[in-house]
Design a protein around this motif. Structure first.
Motif, PDB file in Angstrom:
ATOM      1  N   GLU A  99      -2.801   3.554  -9.431  1.00 55.25           N
ATOM      2  CA  GLU A  99      -3.958   3.314 -10.447  1.00 55.25           C
ATOM      3  C   GLU A  99      -4.865   2.319  -9.631  1.00 55.25           C
ATOM      4  O   GLU A  99      -4.590   1.000  -9.154  1.00 55.25           O
ATOM      5  N   SER A 100      -6.056   2.963  -9.402  1.00 57.37           N
ATOM      6  CA  SER A 100      -7.004   1.980  -8.766  1.00 57.37           C
ATOM      7  C   SER A 100      -6.918   1.491  -7.602  1.00 57.37           C
ATOM      8  O   SER A 100      -7.031   0.208  -7.241  1.00 57.37           O
ATOM      9  N   PRO A 101      -6.185   2.094  -6.330  1.00 55.43           N
ATOM     10  CA  PRO A 101      -6.079   1.325  -5.279  1.00 55.43           C
ATOM     11  C   PRO A 101      -7.365   0.873  -4.709  1.00 55.43           C
ATOM     12  O   PRO A 101      -8.396   1.521  -4.879  1.00 55.43           O
ATOM     13  N   LEU A 102      -7.287  -0.164  -3.901  1.00 56.26           N
ATOM     14  CA  LEU A 102      -8.666  -0.774  -3.388  1.00 56.26           C
ATOM     15  C   LEU A 102      -8.975   0.193  -2.280  1.00 56.26           C
ATOM     16  O   LEU A 102     -10.256   0.266  -1.999  1.00 56.26           O
ATOM     17  N   CYS A 103      -8.010   0.744  -1.612  1.00 58.69           N
ATOM     18  CA  CYS A 103      -8.676   1.632  -0.475  1.00 58.69           C
ATOM     19  C   CYS A 103      -9.539   2.894  -0.955  1.00 58.69           C
ATOM     20  O   CYS A 103     -10.441   3.136  -0.172  1.00 58.69           O
ATOM     21  N   ALA A 104      -9.306   3.164  -2.171  1.00 56.43           N
ATOM     22  CA  ALA A 104     -10.236   4.261  -2.742  1.00 56.43           C
ATOM     23  C   ALA A 104     -11.638   3.832  -2.560  1.00 56.43           C
ATOM     24  O   ALA A 104     -12.335   4.783  -2.839  1.00 56.43           O
ATOM     25  N   GLU A 105     -11.915   2.660  -2.566  1.00 55.54           N
ATOM     26  CA  GLU A 105     -13.393   2.175  -2.714  1.00 55.54           C
ATOM     27  C   GLU A 105     -14.163   2.117  -1.221  1.00 55.54           C
ATOM     28  O   GLU A 105     -15.195   1.744  -1.255  1.00 55.54           O
ATOM     29  N   VAL A 106     -13.157   2.358  -0.336  1.00 54.39           N
ATOM     30  CA  VAL A 106     -13.744   2.212   1.040  1.00 54.39           C
ATOM     31  C   VAL A 106     -13.753   3.394   1.771  1.00 54.39           C
ATOM     32  O   VAL A 106     -12.767   4.204   1.671  1.00 54.39           O
ATOM     33  N   ASP A 107     -14.597   3.591   2.691  1.00 53.50           N
ATOM     34  CA  ASP A 107     -14.743   4.806   3.604  1.00 53.50           C
ATOM     35  C   ASP A 107     -13.373   5.087   4.409  1.00 53.50           C
ATOM     36  O   ASP A 107     -12.666   4.163   4.628  1.00 53.50           O
TER      37      ASP A 107
ATOM     38  N   ARG B 181      -2.752  -4.306  -5.112  1.00 52.50           N
ATOM     39  CA  ARG B 181      -1.254  -4.562  -5.813  1.00 52.50           C
ATOM     40  C   ARG B 181      -0.480  -3.677  -5.471  1.00 52.50           C
ATOM     41  O   ARG B 181       0.733  -3.807  -5.931  1.00 52.50           O
ATOM     42  N   HIS B 182      -0.740  -2.554  -5.015  1.00 55.16           N
ATOM     43  CA  HIS B 182      -0.005  -1.492  -4.373  1.00 55.16           C
ATOM     44  C   HIS B 182       0.449  -1.754  -2.955  1.00 55.16           C
ATOM     45  O   HIS B 182       0.946  -0.875  -2.430  1.00 55.16           O
ATOM     46  N   ARG B 183       0.202  -2.881  -2.258  1.00 61.13           N
ATOM     47  CA  ARG B 183       0.345  -2.986  -0.968  1.00 61.13           C
ATOM     48  C   ARG B 183       1.813  -2.803  -0.375  1.00 61.13           C
ATOM     49  O   ARG B 183       2.192  -1.771   0.296  1.00 61.13           O
ATOM     50  N   THR B 184       2.822  -3.509  -1.196  1.00 55.21           N
ATOM     51  CA  THR B 184       4.317  -3.130  -0.867  1.00 55.21           C
ATOM     52  C   THR B 184       4.677  -1.860  -0.896  1.00 55.21           C
ATOM     53  O   THR B 184       5.360  -1.147   0.032  1.00 55.21           O
ATOM     54  N   GLU B 185       4.252  -1.154  -2.116  1.00 55.41           N
ATOM     55  CA  GLU B 185       4.665   0.437  -2.205  1.00 55.41           C
ATOM     56  C   GLU B 185       4.130   1.193  -1.174  1.00 55.41           C
ATOM     57  O   GLU B 185       4.469   2.057  -0.698  1.00 55.41           O
ATOM     58  N   CYS B 186       2.753   0.939  -0.886  1.00 57.49           N
ATOM     59  CA  CYS B 186       2.132   1.848  -0.057  1.00 57.49           C
ATOM     60  C   CYS B 186       2.639   1.670   1.469  1.00 57.49           C
ATOM     61  O   CYS B 186       2.608   2.775   2.156  1.00 57.49           O
ATOM     62  N   ALA B 187       3.052   0.176   1.993  1.00 54.73           N
ATOM     63  CA  ALA B 187       3.790   0.149   3.147  1.00 54.73           C
ATOM     64  C   ALA B 187       5.151   0.736   3.322  1.00 54.73           C
ATOM     65  O   ALA B 187       5.454   1.609   3.986  1.00 54.73           O
TER      66      ALA B 187
ATOM     67  N   GLY C 120      -0.410  -0.008   3.671  1.00 49.40           N
ATOM     68  CA  GLY C 120       0.325  -1.158   3.091  1.00 49.40           C
ATOM     69  C   GLY C 120      -0.239  -2.227   4.023  1.00 49.40           C
ATOM     70  O   GLY C 120       0.651  -3.244   4.013  1.00 49.40           O
ATOM     71  N   GLY C 121      -1.405  -2.178   4.750  1.00 49.06           N
ATOM     72  CA  GLY C 121      -1.671  -3.269   5.541  1.00 49.06           C
ATOM     73  C   GLY C 121      -0.709  -3.042   7.070  1.00 49.06           C
ATOM     74  O   GLY C 121      -0.942  -4.109   7.841  1.00 49.06           O
ATOM     75  N   LEU C 122       0.207  -2.123   7.277  1.00 46.13           N
ATOM     76  CA  LEU C 122       0.772  -1.844   8.504  1.00 46.13           C
ATOM     77  C   LEU C 122      -0.170  -0.865   9.265  1.00 46.13           C
ATOM     78  O   LEU C 122      -0.237   0.265   9.079  1.00 46.13           O
ATOM     79  N   THR C 123      -0.078  -1.085  10.664  1.00 38.63           N
ATOM     80  CA  THR C 123      -0.807  -0.237  11.655  1.00 38.63           C
ATOM     81  C   THR C 123       0.479   0.683  11.878  1.00 38.63           C
ATOM     82  O   THR C 123       1.580   0.636  11.527  1.00 38.63           O
ATOM     83  N   ALA C 124       0.281   1.997  12.486  1.00 35.35           N
ATOM     84  CA  ALA C 124       1.098   2.942  13.063  1.00 35.35           C
ATOM     85  C   ALA C 124       2.080   2.424  13.888  1.00 35.35           C
ATOM     86  O   ALA C 124       3.463   2.436  13.924  1.00 35.35           O
TER      87      ALA C 124
END
Length: 92
Positions: free
Chosen positions: A8-16, A45-51, A64-68
């Motif tokens: 729901e409304s992830p911050l990444c959706a607002e950026v290129d 708010r989805h950082r942990t789940e996304c990581a 989730g803020g982690l690189t490859a």
């Protein structure tokens, strides 16, 4: 574990999208896009789940803020092995 498309409304959706899949694939976080992406992820708010998704399912990009490279290190420590890439994924 939910698919990131269900967040729901992830911050990444607002950026290129270039911020999440930077051309610098070193994974060290040296370029400006990687650093900005990490800051955005840090406030999401989805950082942990996304990581968790990225660690278990994704080879490329920022999750989730982690690189490859960071996810690869975590997978190695946890004994997580991703399935082999499909031919189409490599050519994309």
């Amino acid at each position: 574990m939910r698919d990131p498309r269900e967040y729901e409304s992830p911050l990444c959706a607002e950026v290129d999208g270039d911020y999440w899949f930077p051309e610098d694939l070193s994974g060290y976080g040296k370029n400006e896009n990687v650093n900005l992406a990490k800051r955005i992820c840090g406030n999401c708010r989805h950082r942990t789940e996304c990581a968790e998704w990225g660690i278990n399912k994704e080879r490329y990009g920022m999750w989730g803020g982690l690189t490859a490279r960071q996810r690869q290190t975590i997978r190695r420590k946890l004994g997580i092995v991703l399935p082999p890439e499909k031919r189409e994924e490599r050519s994309a």
